[in-house]
Write a protein that holds these residues in place. Structure first.
Motif, PDB file in Angstrom:
ATOM      1  N   GLY A 181     -21.977  16.020  62.646  1.00  0.00           N
ATOM      2  CA  GLY A 181     -21.974  14.567  62.506  1.00  0.00           C
ATOM      3  C   GLY A 181     -22.873  14.108  61.368  1.00  0.00           C
ATOM      4  N   TYR A 184     -21.310  14.873  58.007  1.00  0.00           N
ATOM      5  CA  TYR A 184     -20.271  13.905  57.628  1.00  0.00           C
ATOM      6  C   TYR A 184     -20.895  12.560  57.234  1.00  0.00           C
ATOM      7  N   THR A 185     -21.931  12.170  57.968  1.00  0.00           N
ATOM      8  CA  THR A 185     -22.597  10.897  57.648  1.00  0.00           C
ATOM      9  C   THR A 185     -23.278  10.968  56.279  1.00  0.00           C
ATOM     10  N   THR A 188     -20.705  10.404  53.772  1.00  0.00           N
ATOM     11  CA  THR A 188     -20.291   8.994  53.832  1.00  0.00           C
ATOM     12  C   THR A 188     -21.275   8.122  53.059  1.00  0.00           C
ATOM     13  N   GLN A 189     -22.556   8.402  53.250  1.00  0.00           N
ATOM     14  CA  GLN A 189     -23.586   7.646  52.524  1.00  0.00           C
ATOM     15  C   GLN A 189     -23.516   7.925  51.027  1.00  0.00           C
ATOM     16  N   ASP A 198     -19.516   3.760  59.236  1.00  0.00           N
ATOM     17  CA  ASP A 198     -18.551   3.699  58.125  1.00  0.00           C
ATOM     18  C   ASP A 198     -17.744   4.994  57.942  1.00  0.00           C
ATOM     19  N   GLU A 199     -18.004   6.004  58.750  1.00  0.00           N
ATOM     20  CA  GLU A 199     -17.373   7.314  58.547  1.00  0.00           C
ATOM     21  C   GLU A 199     -15.840   7.238  58.534  1.00  0.00           C
ATOM     22  N   TYR A 200     -15.281   6.355  59.344  1.00  0.00           N
ATOM     23  CA  TYR A 200     -13.814   6.290  59.445  1.00  0.00           C
ATOM     24  C   TYR A 200     -13.172   5.873  58.121  1.00  0.00           C
ATOM     25  N   VAL A 202     -14.072   6.966  55.193  1.00  0.00           N
ATOM     26  CA  VAL A 202     -13.972   8.184  54.387  1.00  0.00           C
ATOM     27  C   VAL A 202     -12.765   9.012  54.826  1.00  0.00           C
ATOM     28  N   GLN A 288     -13.204  16.431  54.411  1.00  0.00           N
ATOM     29  CA  GLN A 288     -12.296  16.541  55.557  1.00  0.00           C
ATOM     30  C   GLN A 288     -11.992  18.012  55.846  1.00  0.00           C
ATOM     31  N   VAL A 317     -17.550  12.929  66.439  1.00  0.00           N
ATOM     32  CA  VAL A 317     -16.625  13.689  65.586  1.00  0.00           C
ATOM     33  C   VAL A 317     -15.206  13.651  66.163  1.00  0.00           C
ATOM     34  N   ASN A 320     -12.413  11.754  64.585  1.00  0.00           N
ATOM     35  CA  ASN A 320     -11.701  12.196  63.384  1.00  0.00           C
ATOM     36  C   ASN A 320     -10.251  12.496  63.770  1.00  0.00           C
TER      37      ASN A 320
END
Ligand SMILES: [Fe+2]
Length: 581
Positions: A181, A184-185, A188-189, A198-200, A202, A288, A317, A320
């Motif tokens: 997680g 992925y974050t 995203t940042q 905001d991950e979704y 990306v 991804q 996660v 996703n």
């Protein structure tokens, strides 16, 4: 027995209530205090829950808290000794303990109960145990493998094992600082999406890129035996105590997680206001692939030790949906249940379910096959709200006439606000607090973005389809996808017919609706099918950029300030007949 579950002092604060083994209420604080991903204590959601269910504190047998500061204590101490933490880390841990020491006091004060009240009992449930309970115990499976995968909770980022009856057998965990997680974050940042959650975005962006940078990403983690993985910590800051999450005023804010090594690898991070270029698209596509590396590595190991066809998922996660749609292609699992509130809001449900089933051995009889567990709105409250704002409306008596009028308007290209029954629990609007539009129109995505949603153009809109018609339009690996948590290919011969919900890569994040789970929404889809031959609607959440609307007043405010053509609220219909202004 009555058990209340609470996710507190964490983003997506939430409340859930189980009565005699059945989930009767669940809601996120953000819907009530109107702060997205609201953190802290869910004061308003708690009061709303007790008001709507009529439950008093003396009725409660236990309050289950989806956090246990004492969990994995030895691991925490060992990590602290190895890394010689700075004072910040020690302070943060002490603060976490202090918060929970005050939980009981705050709770009793809030509900106006005596401080020395013997009831209810307060029980801490480890974060990932709560995630897992929210999925397995409500899945309807008697036996299943389970996985919880997220950023961090109670010092671990993943937990997996095997559920059977009322028992959860944990086989292994991944401990802080290694976290899919956080990985992925961090990306995203780096891509300039800095708001919590905001991950979704990306995930949607990934379809525009090529995974050309996957080898650079593979420098950042290593897959290990037995489903384990480790991050290359040179690329991260969180293990140094420099990447905290705060929630001043209830608004969650995560410090930057990536280190200078990302800049050496990819160049400067994208600024939020800057255009999204091919580089960002390729980073998203590569990320991804990297996430799927880790996800399927764990899942294949999990299958190898359980040999179960059934799988239950939760944790952030599990949002996703692109990866979820590929599980049956990349692992031997066949039947998958994903908790609809897979993020931390769902741990309130899970903590209560854990206490009910794992701790007190209540029989499992409840299956969470829909999400309509939040606040309702009576006819009187709807009519009062309309009249107080001086809005003219037509009241339609029957469901049949209501869906006929609504389906006809959608087929004519109108954008509809659809507010019905109990609010959804979890982040998706699934037909009770939705904005609906015609998926056949090539311009509908732009219309929605310009008039209402004002969001990034690369983000796709999702379809809802009647369960029985879903295979005709989508290449699904399952009979139903009720929570919009799996992405499947749109059938080649249907893509031209569904341009507004078909993503660049030919996929869609599908919601299927069964007649028995939401009869009115199913009727609307069916009626739209009668008119157009396509029982599919574009379904997006009923909001502009605030939390999804909860009350009739909020629905009316959103309708007024955006440029929806029609609002269907209960059986009342409001039309903007004077043209768009
Ligand atoms: Fe979590």
């Amino acid at each position: 027995m009555i058990y209340l579950g609470i996710n507190a002092y964490h983003p997506d604060a939430s409340v859930a209530l189980f009565k005699d083994g059945v989930l009767v209420w669940a809601g996120e604080e953000e819907r009530y205090n109107r702060i997205k991903h609201a953190s802290g204590f869910p004061d308003k959601a708690l009061m709303q829950c007790l008001k709507e269910t009529g439950i008093k504190h003396s009725d409660l047998d236990a309050v289950a808290i989806s956090k246990n500061p004492q969990a994995n204590f030895i691991k925490k101490v060992a990590f602290a000794l190895i890394t010689q933490p700075n004072l910040n880390m020690v302070f943060n841990r002490a603060r976490a303990f202090t918060r929970f020491a005050f939980f009981r006091k705050h709770f009793l004060h809030l509900i106006n109960a005596p401080v020395n009240s013997p009831r209810p009992e307060f029980i801490n449930v480890e974060h990932h145990q709560a995630h897992i309970a929210s999925s397995f115990f409500l899945s309807g499976f008697d036996r299943a493998a389970f996985l919880s995968l997220d950023g961090l909770g109670d010092f671990s980022s993943a937990m997996w094992g095997m559920g059977e009856g009322n028992k959860l057998k944990v086989c292994d965990r991944v401990y802080f600082p290694h976290s899919a997680g956080f990985f992925y974050t961090a990306a995203t940042q780096f891509l300039g999406f800095l708001k919590f959650g905001d991950e979704y975005k990306v995930m949607g962006l990934a379809a525009y890129g090529k995974p050309a940078l996957i080898e650079s990403f593979r420098m950042m983690y290593r897959l290990k035996p037995k489903g384990q993985f480790k991050l290359n910590l040179d690329y991260f800051l969180h293990h140094k105590g420099q990447a905290k999450i705060r929630w001043e005023g209830g608004i969650p804010d995560q410090d930057i997680l990536y280190s200078a090594e990302w800049i050496k690898t990819f160049g400067e991070p994208r600024q939020t206001e800057s255009a999204v270029t091919q580089r960002e698209m390729d980073i998203a596509a590569s990320l991804q692939v990297a996430l799927e590396d880790i996800y399927f590595h764990i899942l294949n190991h999990l299958y190898s030790i359980t040999h179960e066809d059934n799988l239950c998922l939760a944790g952030g996660v599990a949002f996703n949906s692109v990866a979820n749609g590929k599980i049956t292609r990349h692992t031997p699992f066949r039947n998958i249940y994903i908790q609809p509130a897979a993020g931390d809001a769902g741990t309130a449900v899970g903590a209560a379910a854990y206490v009910a089933h794992a701790l007190y051995n209540e029989p499992r009889k409840f299956v969470m096959n829909h999400v309509y567990f939040g606040s309702d709105a009576s006819r009187e409250s709807i009519v009062t709200a309309l009249r107080s704002k001086g809005i003219a409306f037509e009241e339609i008596a029957s469901d049949e006439a209501l869906v006929k009028k609504t389906a006809k308007a959608i087929a004519e290209g109108k954008v509809i606000g659809w507010f019905q029954g109990k609010m959804e629990f979890g982040p998706r609007a699934l037909g009770n607090r939705s904005i609906l539009a015609d998926p056949r129109r090539p311009d509908m995505k732009d219309i929605l973005n310009q008039r209402i949603k004002h969001r990034e153009t690369f983000r796709p809109f999702a379809p809802t389809v009647t369960e029985e018609s879903a295979p005709e339009f989508f290449e699904m690996d399952c009979a139903s996808s009720p929570f919009m948590l799996k992405v499947f290919p749109v059938r080649h011969d249907k893509r031209k017919a569904l341009p507004a919900i078909t993503h660049l890569d030919g996929t869609a994040r599908v919601q299927t609706v069964a007649k028995e789970s939401n009869p009115l929404f199913w009727k609307l889809l069916t009626e739209f099918g009668h008119i157009t031959g396509i029982p599919v609607l574009l379904n997006t959440s009923f909001n502009e950029n605030e939390p999804i609307v909860c009350t009739p007043e909020e629905a009316l405010d959103c309708y007024i300030k955006t440029k929806m053509d029609m609002l269907v609220i209960g059986h009342c219909v409001v039309e903007r007949k004077d043209g768009l202004k």
